[in-house]
Design an enzyme around this catalytic site. Structure first.
Site, PDB file in Angstrom:
ATOM      1  N   CYS A 189       0.881  -1.166   0.000  1.00 35.78           N
ATOM      2  CA  CYS A 189       0.000   0.000   0.000  1.00 35.78           C
ATOM      3  C   CYS A 189       0.914   1.211   0.000  1.00 35.78           C
ATOM      4  O   CYS A 189       2.115   1.084   0.241  1.00 35.78           O
ATOM      5  CB  CYS A 189      -0.837   0.054   1.277  1.00 35.78           C
ATOM      6  SG  CYS A 189      -1.909  -1.365   1.503  1.00 35.78           S
ATOM      7  N   ARG A 206       1.767   1.349  -5.925  1.00 31.09           N
ATOM      8  CA  ARG A 206       1.842   0.403  -4.807  1.00 31.09           C
ATOM      9  C   ARG A 206       0.475  -0.231  -4.489  1.00 31.09           C
ATOM     10  O   ARG A 206       0.390  -1.140  -3.670  1.00 31.09           O
ATOM     11  CB  ARG A 206       2.354   1.112  -3.538  1.00 31.09           C
ATOM     12  CG  ARG A 206       3.715   1.756  -3.709  1.00 31.09           C
ATOM     13  CD  ARG A 206       4.154   2.406  -2.406  1.00 31.09           C
ATOM     14  NE  ARG A 206       4.256   1.433  -1.347  1.00 31.09           N
ATOM     15  CZ  ARG A 206       5.289   0.636  -1.136  1.00 31.09           C
ATOM     16  NH1 ARG A 206       6.335   0.703  -1.933  1.00 31.09           N
ATOM     17  NH2 ARG A 206       5.286  -0.220  -0.144  1.00 31.09           N
ATOM     18  N   TRP A 248      -3.738  -1.603  -1.323  1.00 31.79           N
ATOM     19  CA  TRP A 248      -3.702  -2.860  -2.059  1.00 31.79           C
ATOM     20  C   TRP A 248      -4.181  -3.894  -1.052  1.00 31.79           C
ATOM     21  O   TRP A 248      -3.451  -4.284  -0.145  1.00 31.79           O
ATOM     22  CB  TRP A 248      -2.277  -3.142  -2.516  1.00 31.79           C
ATOM     23  CG  TRP A 248      -2.120  -4.457  -3.211  1.00 31.79           C
ATOM     24  CD1 TRP A 248      -1.719  -5.629  -2.660  1.00 31.79           C
ATOM     25  CD2 TRP A 248      -2.358  -4.720  -4.584  1.00 31.79           C
ATOM     26  NE1 TRP A 248      -1.704  -6.606  -3.619  1.00 31.79           N
ATOM     27  CE2 TRP A 248      -2.091  -6.084  -4.813  1.00 31.79           C
ATOM     28  CE3 TRP A 248      -2.792  -3.941  -5.659  1.00 31.79           C
ATOM     29  CZ2 TRP A 248      -2.233  -6.669  -6.063  1.00 31.79           C
ATOM     30  CZ3 TRP A 248      -2.923  -4.534  -6.892  1.00 31.79           C
ATOM     31  CH2 TRP A 248      -2.641  -5.886  -7.082  1.00 31.79           C
ATOM     32  N   ASN A 275       0.685  -0.004   6.015  1.00 36.72           N
ATOM     33  CA  ASN A 275       1.081  -0.826   4.868  1.00 36.72           C
ATOM     34  C   ASN A 275       1.717  -2.086   5.436  1.00 36.72           C
ATOM     35  O   ASN A 275       2.733  -1.995   6.126  1.00 36.72           O
ATOM     36  CB  ASN A 275       2.087  -0.040   4.006  1.00 36.72           C
ATOM     37  CG  ASN A 275       2.788  -0.910   2.984  1.00 36.72           C
ATOM     38  OD1 ASN A 275       2.229  -1.894   2.521  1.00 36.72           O
ATOM     39  ND2 ASN A 275       4.003  -0.542   2.638  1.00 36.72           N
ATOM     40  N   GLY A 276       1.119  -3.240   5.187  1.00 34.59           N
ATOM     41  CA  GLY A 276       1.702  -4.486   5.720  1.00 34.59           C
ATOM     42  C   GLY A 276       0.607  -5.424   6.175  1.00 34.59           C
ATOM     43  O   GLY A 276      -0.566  -5.263   5.827  1.00 34.59           O
ATOM     44  N   GLU A 306       8.097 -20.676 -19.921  1.00 33.47           N
ATOM     45  CA  GLU A 306       8.010 -19.326 -19.361  1.00 33.47           C
ATOM     46  C   GLU A 306       9.206 -18.470 -19.803  1.00 33.47           C
ATOM     47  O   GLU A 306       9.045 -17.284 -20.126  1.00 33.47           O
ATOM     48  CB  GLU A 306       7.919 -19.426 -17.823  1.00 33.47           C
ATOM     49  CG  GLU A 306       7.944 -18.120 -17.063  1.00 33.47           C
ATOM     50  CD  GLU A 306       6.790 -17.165 -17.390  1.00 33.47           C
ATOM     51  OE1 GLU A 306       5.867 -17.560 -18.108  1.00 33.47           O
ATOM     52  OE2 GLU A 306       6.866 -16.006 -16.948  1.00 33.47           O
ATOM     53  N   LYS A 319       8.867 -15.027 -21.881  1.00 38.57           N
ATOM     54  CA  LYS A 319       9.438 -13.758 -21.422  1.00 38.57           C
ATOM     55  C   LYS A 319      10.250 -13.116 -22.542  1.00 38.57           C
ATOM     56  O   LYS A 319      10.126 -11.935 -22.810  1.00 38.57           O
ATOM     57  CB  LYS A 319      10.373 -13.945 -20.211  1.00 38.57           C
ATOM     58  CG  LYS A 319       9.781 -14.160 -18.858  1.00 38.57           C
ATOM     59  CD  LYS A 319       8.943 -13.052 -18.304  1.00 38.57           C
ATOM     60  CE  LYS A 319       7.551 -13.098 -18.860  1.00 38.57           C
ATOM     61  NZ  LYS A 319       6.499 -13.706 -18.115  1.00 38.57           N
ATOM     62  N   GLU A 358       7.960 -11.903 -25.597  1.00 40.56           N
ATOM     63  CA  GLU A 358       7.020 -10.797 -25.405  1.00 40.56           C
ATOM     64  C   GLU A 358       7.718  -9.452 -25.201  1.00 40.56           C
ATOM     65  O   GLU A 358       7.149  -8.419 -25.538  1.00 40.56           O
ATOM     66  CB  GLU A 358       6.013 -11.075 -24.288  1.00 40.56           C
ATOM     67  CG  GLU A 358       6.545 -11.059 -22.885  1.00 40.56           C
ATOM     68  CD  GLU A 358       5.482 -11.342 -21.836  1.00 40.56           C
ATOM     69  OE1 GLU A 358       4.319 -10.951 -22.017  1.00 40.56           O
ATOM     70  OE2 GLU A 358       5.823 -11.962 -20.815  1.00 40.56           O
ATOM     71  N   HIS A 392      12.193 -34.896 -31.842  1.00 39.80           N
ATOM     72  CA  HIS A 392      11.005 -35.203 -32.662  1.00 39.80           C
ATOM     73  C   HIS A 392      10.666 -34.046 -33.607  1.00 39.80           C
ATOM     74  O   HIS A 392       9.535 -33.935 -34.060  1.00 39.80           O
ATOM     75  CB  HIS A 392       9.821 -35.538 -31.757  1.00 39.80           C
ATOM     76  CG  HIS A 392      10.086 -36.734 -30.898  1.00 39.80           C
ATOM     77  ND1 HIS A 392      10.021 -38.027 -31.380  1.00 39.80           N
ATOM     78  CD2 HIS A 392      10.481 -36.836 -29.608  1.00 39.80           C
ATOM     79  CE1 HIS A 392      10.340 -38.869 -30.403  1.00 39.80           C
ATOM     80  NE2 HIS A 392      10.629 -38.169 -29.325  1.00 39.80           N
ATOM     81  N   LYS A 406      -1.633  -5.392 -19.944  1.00 42.80           N
ATOM     82  CA  LYS A 406      -1.348  -6.083 -18.677  1.00 42.80           C
ATOM     83  C   LYS A 406      -2.471  -7.052 -18.338  1.00 42.80           C
ATOM     84  O   LYS A 406      -2.232  -8.137 -17.846  1.00 42.80           O
ATOM     85  CB  LYS A 406      -1.169  -5.050 -17.564  1.00 42.80           C
ATOM     86  CG  LYS A 406      -0.820  -5.647 -16.211  1.00 42.80           C
ATOM     87  CD  LYS A 406       0.546  -6.292 -16.229  1.00 42.80           C
ATOM     88  CE  LYS A 406       0.861  -7.065 -14.980  1.00 42.80           C
ATOM     89  NZ  LYS A 406       1.906  -8.086 -15.214  1.00 42.80           N
TER      90      LYS A 406
HETATM   91  O1  M6R Z   1      -3.690 -11.713 -15.091  1.00 40.36           O
HETATM   92  P1  M6R Z   1      -3.477 -13.123 -15.599  1.00 40.36           P
HETATM   93  O2  M6R Z   1      -2.472 -13.867 -14.817  1.00 40.36           O
HETATM   94  O3  M6R Z   1      -4.761 -13.868 -15.753  1.00 40.36           O
HETATM   95  O4  M6R Z   1      -2.886 -12.909 -17.052  1.00 40.36           O
HETATM   96  C1  M6R Z   1      -2.633 -13.986 -17.896  1.00 40.36           C
HETATM   97  C2  M6R Z   1      -1.752 -13.596 -19.051  1.00 40.36           C
HETATM   98  O5  M6R Z   1      -2.370 -12.587 -19.815  1.00 40.36           O
HETATM   99  C3  M6R Z   1      -0.389 -13.095 -18.590  1.00 40.36           C
HETATM  100  O6  M6R Z   1       0.247 -14.037 -17.784  1.00 40.36           O
HETATM  101  C4  M6R Z   1       0.507 -12.770 -19.792  1.00 40.36           C
HETATM  102  O7  M6R Z   1       0.807 -13.941 -20.481  1.00 40.36           O
HETATM  103  C5  M6R Z   1       1.773 -12.038 -19.359  1.00 40.36           C
HETATM  104  N1  M6R Z   1       2.024 -10.925 -20.203  1.00 40.36           N
HETATM  105  C6  M6R Z   1       2.999 -12.870 -19.399  1.00 40.36           C
HETATM  106  O8  M6R Z   1       4.128 -12.185 -19.029  1.00 40.36           O
END
Ligand code: M6R
Length: 615
Positions: free
Chosen positions: A2, A27, A75, A101-102, A488, A492, A495, A511, A610
């Site tokens: 927060c 935050r 938050w 905050n905490g 993953e 990363k 993207e 394969h 996001k």
């Molecule tokens: O908010 P969510 O975890 O449901 O989001 C899922 C995906 O949109 C999210 O993980 C996306 O793949 C990210 N940009 C990956 O870094």
């Protein structure tokens, strides 16, 4: 996380606090509030929603006049985001006002005790308990505010940065810190307090950063007094001259939110297991799970639905749950699940994983599962989000706001929660020995330290990034628990750098993907100590024979792969079931540095959002 702000001086407090809260919205932003002393009384205004909503409400409801006040942007951790749970909180006698905050872990027992003494609670928060505890101490001990705060905090278990004001002392703010940040800004006949220096950087560059276990009494017209909370020992304040600009402060001195969030991982993993994992006592307990544990134990299968990085966390959970608790698990892309007429019955448990809690496909998938009678359990980061509200039960990750579009700390905190679920189910089912269970708990507790160590290899990873930044394609390979980590790592990289990358189970390479390997192809292989280590070594040899460039993630001290690979990224040794929590770190750093070197917009990569709230 927060954000907290306070002001005491000769200027109007409200505009300073409001602007400060807007700067601290990174935050947390699910609710906000202020308390301003108008010369007569403390006027409190608070609301669910962003600081802009607070601004509109405050314009209607309070005078906003006064030179002394505090504010908060929330938050949520305890209690959903709504007006009542918003901060500030006021004590029962109406005299003390607090922002926090905490997390106060023992708030339940303190609340029970205070209720017996006649206190009434209006919110679901741990913070309201603390302010009433301070009032109670003041009343019973006849002490001043600072002393009462100190006595109360010595009864508290948890983490906090707090600011408390007393209607009877409108020239004093009492602050304290343990685990959450708190800075005091020192101006000309004025003081500021805040979670970081951004709310006061335009007024002063002089700041005191409280250390854990310290409290301060800030009174107008005299110097700040600091003490140790535990034993009242006075501390000489260290006043720093800040060299940072505003943007740097919001990012905690880092260049991007993504790297800041990567570095937050040790802390947020602790936040996520705090109060839930008691390794020495052999306890792992998640409130939401305990209420439905029988349903889990009797489930014919667990279906995990998620998207993107959260789906990768789900794949890690599949390995963990099946290995430890022997419950069959299926992991589904939420977008496929919802449209393919899946077979779901009341005997299934569906776990939905989502950082934002707003992903449209995941939300639709759980609505479908609910309509078929399955129990839906949410693992979300954002408190009060749609998925958390739509689920029958759930456990929050405590990653704090994740601003960078590329998910980092959300992933590791999701795995932390899922690992705790796996361990608890295994314990309840008796599918894990007592000694192995105890070992896993204490090893999980040590993960934050190991993540810290992995983060220290950043310079080396930067060098590797410089070598491969112009590669057109990358392959990521892993086996078992680290196959999802390979996926993953590839996600990363693609993207944020826009380099094509694919993740594969290491053995699957022959394969098809092996055809891609030549001297231009960097192959990131996760080759840490594991049951299948020798198999991974064979896969590395296959790549070498085709002149691929090997970048290997290895356990500290490994020489076998070390000698074969072109580059190595070391991580501390960890029991195999927990390795994803550490092997992920170098892959996040590698993707980050390649993207930075290519001049990409790391925090807001092209075409992405996001939170994907559309299908
Ligand atoms: O908010 P969510 O975890 O449901 O989001 C899922 C995906 O949109 C999210 O993980 C996306 O793949 C990210 N940009 C990956 O870094």
């Amino acid at each position: 996380m927060c954000g907290i702000v306070g002001y005491i001086g000769e200027k109007d407090a409200y505009p300073i606090i409001l602007k400060g809260l807007k700067r601290l919205e990174y935050r947390g932003y699910d609710s906000a509030g202020v308390a301003i002393y108008n010369g007569n009384e403390i006027e409190v205004c608070k609301t669910q929603g962003k600081v802009s909503t607070l601004e509109e409400k405050a314009a209607r409801e309070i005078s906003r006049v006064g030179t002394f006040g505090i504010g908060h942007t929330r938050w949520a951790t305890h209690g959903e985001p709504n007006d009542i749970n918003s901060h500030p909180h006021v004590s029962n006698n109406g005299e003390l006002v607090i922002i926090h905050n905490g997390i106060i872990e023992n708030y339940g027992s303190l609340k029970t005790e205070l209720k017996k003494r006649g206190y009434t609670f209006y919110s679901d928060t741990d913070t309201e308990v603390l302010v009433n505890l301070i009032e109670d101490v003041q009343k019973n001990e006849g002490v001043k505010l600072g002393k009462a705060v100190q006595i109360a905090l010595n009864q508290v278990v948890g983490a906090y940065a707090i600011a408390v004001i007393d209607k009877k002392k409108p020239n004093e703010i009492v602050v304290a810190k343990l685990g959450s940040p708190l800075a005091i800004g020192i101006g000309e006949n004025e003081y500021f307090i805040a979670s970081d220096a951004s709310p006061f950087i335009e007024y002063t560059n002089k700041s005191i950063y409280l250390e854990d276990g310290e409290m301060g009494i800030i009174r107008l017209g005299r110097e700040v007094r600091l003490r140790k909370i535990i034993d009242d020992k006075p501390i000489v304040p260290y006043v720093q001259e800040l060299q940072l600009n505003l943007e740097q402060i919001e990012k905690g001195g880092f260049d991007h939110f993504m790297i800041k969030e990567i570095y937050e991982q040790p802390e947020v993993i602790i936040d996520t297991y705090r109060g839930r994992l008691l390794a020495k006592e052999g306890i792992v307990r998640l409130g939401g799970l305990e209420d439905h544990i029988e349903k889990f134990l009797n489930a014919q299968r667990i279906i995990i639905v998620a998207c993107g990085t959260s789906w990768h966390a789900g794949l890690v959970a599949e390995y963990i749950f099946e290995e430890l608790s022997r419950i069959p698990v299926e992991v589904e892309y939420a977008s496929e699940f919802r449209y393919r007429n899946p077979i779901i019955t009341e005997k299934d448990v569906v776990i939905a994983i989502s950082q934002s809690g707003e992903t449209a496909d995941t939300l639709a998938a759980i609505k479908l599962a609910k309509s078929k009678g399955a129990l839906v359990f949410g693992v979300c980061n954002v408190v009060g989000s749609s998925i958390s509200r739509e689920s029958h039960a759930g456990s929050y990750t405590h990653a704090g706001p994740e601003i960078g579009v590329a998910s980092t700390k959300a992933f590791t905190t999701q795995i932390t929660v899922l690992t705790m679920i796996g361990l608890r189910l295994a314990q309840a089912k008796g599918t894990i020995s007592k000694s192995e269970f105890m070992r896993c708990l204490s090893e999980l507790e040590m993960i934050p330290e190991k993540v810290e160590i992995a983060l220290k290899t950043e310079d080396k990873i930067k060098e590797i990034a410089a070598v491969f930044m112009n590669a057109k394609n990358f392959l990521y390979l892993g086996r078992g628990y680290n196959f999802p980590v390979a996926l993953e790592g590839a996600l990363k990289l693609k993207e944020i750098s826009y380099i094509h990358a694919e993740g594969y189970p290491a053995a699957e390479m022959k394969h098809g993907p092996i055809a891609l390997i030549d001297e231009q192809m960097p192959v990131v292989v996760i080759a840490v100590e594991s049951e299948h280590y020798d198999k991974v070594v064979s896969n590395i040899q296959e790549i070498k024979a085709r002149k691929g460039k090997i970048i290997a993630v290895v356990s500290e001290g490994d020489t076998t792969v070390g000698e074969m690979a072109d580059y190595v990224m070391e991580v501390p040794k960890t029991p195999e079931v927990l390795t994803p929590l550490v092997t992920t770190i170098p892959l996040q750093l590698l993707a980050y540095h390649i993207a930075v070197m290519l001049g990409r917009n790391v925090d807001q990569p092209r075409n992405l959002a996001k939170s994907v709230t559309v299908e």
